[in-house]
Write an enzyme that holds these catalytic residues in place. Structure first.
Site, short mmCIF file in Angstrom:
data_model
loop_
_atom_site.label_atom_id
_atom_site.label_comp_id
_atom_site.label_asym_id
_atom_site.label_seq_id
_atom_site.Cartn_x
_atom_site.Cartn_y
_atom_site.Cartn_z
N SER A 188 38.64 -33.97 15.69
CA SER A 188 38.10 -32.86 16.48
C SER A 188 38.12 -31.54 15.72
CB SER A 188 38.87 -32.72 17.80
OG SER A 188 40.27 -32.62 17.55
N ASP B 82 46.69 -24.95 23.45
CA ASP B 82 46.09 -25.51 22.23
C ASP B 82 46.32 -24.53 21.09
OD1 ASP B 82 44.59 -26.58 20.20
OD2 ASP B 82 42.74 -26.78 21.34
N HIS C 52 43.44 -26.32 17.42
CA HIS C 52 42.03 -26.01 17.17
C HIS C 52 41.85 -24.50 17.05
CE1 HIS C 52 42.06 -30.00 19.12
NE2 HIS C 52 41.07 -30.26 18.27
#
Length: 419
Positions: free
Chosen positions: A147, A391, A394
């Site tokens: 990702s 998160d 990312h």
């Protein structure tokens, strides 16, 4: 008495020899790490970060890069950007996953978008979408990885969105979470993301697995390897998935596991699987039977910045500006993954040259270690989620990950000039 003096002299000589040997070994190790693993300079620089430009002059890696690019693009600092806002916004006509759409989901500070990467020895030019598209006119580019690879893929799509829009060229039969392809008709340029968490064949892949994920370390993931011949550029990467519980198979035999807690199974590390997987992936790219003739860019691992743990054990990343280098403590977890990448990359690069292939390094590790402010933190909602989670892995779009594509753009320009 004579024997005692002779014995003492021999003992002292042995101690002196051992001391000199240890000093020589330490010097060799320091030389190896600073010359061959640029990211590990952070460990040695510490409070002397202001001398990083001087230190990097003695890096053989830097000398090699300067001959190709006029300077080492990957060693530098983040500086305030006074030239305006980001290249695009969350309202631009481009694809941004909800998990990285930080402004949409309530992030109010915008300072994280107001820094630019400044190499020690030169300026990194701004991204020019028209010039980029001219460089790749009639060509194809694939991002292969997890990702974070998709994160970079979407960043590039957004950077190009100001001048041109794509046609979705993904087949209806294909799972768009695994394979996405965009076609820029005016430039006959194809941009693709092929999702592969481990780069090798895997079973039971899950972000929160209830049992160990099974990896067949000698078998490349055909999701990407079977289509690789179609691309002129491949940006390959992998990383944090190797921290999950894993079962390792080689040549059809179970050879060990990581965090499986099973008796009679050899206990190995996540690093073990990581190394063998990159050997397998690079071998697939070099294998003449796959007819790949393009250029390969290894994008190095980028760090997470979880800190300030809550009761559940997760952390947050609330910082609103980059670290200074003197604030950094060395991260052996990321450093070891990085070292493995560099070692396997160099071995593959030597083999690739024999076959007339071009392997290049897109080294983002040092730059991104300094950007704890660039993650979504609590300001994102990933697909399929109903409740937000933290998160710190990312990167927000727009945000510091756009620098990865500025670096890629500069490398493509330098190759064009060199040719």
């Amino acid at each position: 008495m004579g024997r005692t003096q002779a014995s003492n002299s021999s003992y002292q000589a042995a101690i002196l020899l051992l001391t000199l040997t240890l000093i020589l070994l330490a010097l060799v190790l320091v030389h190896y790490f600073t010359d061959n693993l640029p990211f590990l300079r952070l460990l040695l620089l510490g409070a002397n970060a202001g001398k990083s430009s001087e230190t990097s002059r003695y890096s053989s890696e830097s000398r090699c890069r300067r001959s190709e690019q006029k300077c080492d693009l990957f060693s530098g600092n983040w500086i305030p950007y006074r030239g305006g806002g980001p290249y695009y916004t969350n309202r631009s006509h481009c694809v941004i996953d909800g998990g990285q759409n930080c402004i949409k989901f309530g992030r109010r500070d915008t300072n994280f978008m107001k820094w630019r990467w400044k190499p020690d020895e030169c300026e990194l030019p701004l991204f020019d979408p028209v010039q980029f598209l001219e460089l790749v006119r009639g060509k194809s580019m694939a991002f292969v990885g997890d990702s974070l690879s998709r994160n970079q893929f979407q960043s590039l799509g957004c950077l190009l969105s100001s001048v041109v829009h794509y046609e979705n060229d993904s087949s209806m039969e294909e799972d768009e979470s695994r394979f996405v392809q965009w076609f820029y008709k005016d430039y006959k340029f194809t941009l693709t993301h092929v999702h592969s968490e481990y780069l090798v064949k895997a079973q039971g892949v899950d972000p929160a697995p209830k049992k160990p994920i099974v990896l067949y370390l000698n078998d490349v993931d055909e999701t990407w390897a079977s289509v690789i011949r179609d691309f002129d550029y491949v940006i390959i990467s992998s990383g944090h998935w190797y921290s999950k519980p894993l079962m390792y198979y080689e040549k059809g035999e179970l050879v060990g596991c990581y965090q499986c807690n099973q008796t009679n199974v050899t206990d190995l590390t996540g690093y073990y699987g990581y190394r063998v997987a990159f050997e397998t992936a690079f071998r697939a790219l070099i294998d003449h039977r796959r007819s790949f003739k393009g250029k390969v860019f290894l994008r190095t691992i980028s760090p997470s910045h979880f800190e300030f743990k809550d009761k559940g054990g997760r952390g947050f990343c609330p910082r609103e500006q980059p670290y200074e280098k003197q604030e950094m403590s060395f991260d052996w977890y990321i450093g070891t993954y990085y070292m493995i990448q560099m070692e396997e990359f160099r071995k593959a690069q030597r083999e690739a040259r024999k076959k007339g292939l071009n392997f290049r390094l897109l080294d983002v590790t040092e730059a991104m270690r300094l950007r704890p402010d660039g993650h979504p933190n609590i300001y994102g909602l990933r697909p399929g989620q109903k409740i937000r989670s933290t998160d710190c892995l990312h990167w927000c779009l727009p945000g510091p990950i756009d620098t990865w594509n500025e670096l890629l753009f500069q490398m493509l320009k330098n190759e064009k000039i060199a040719n």
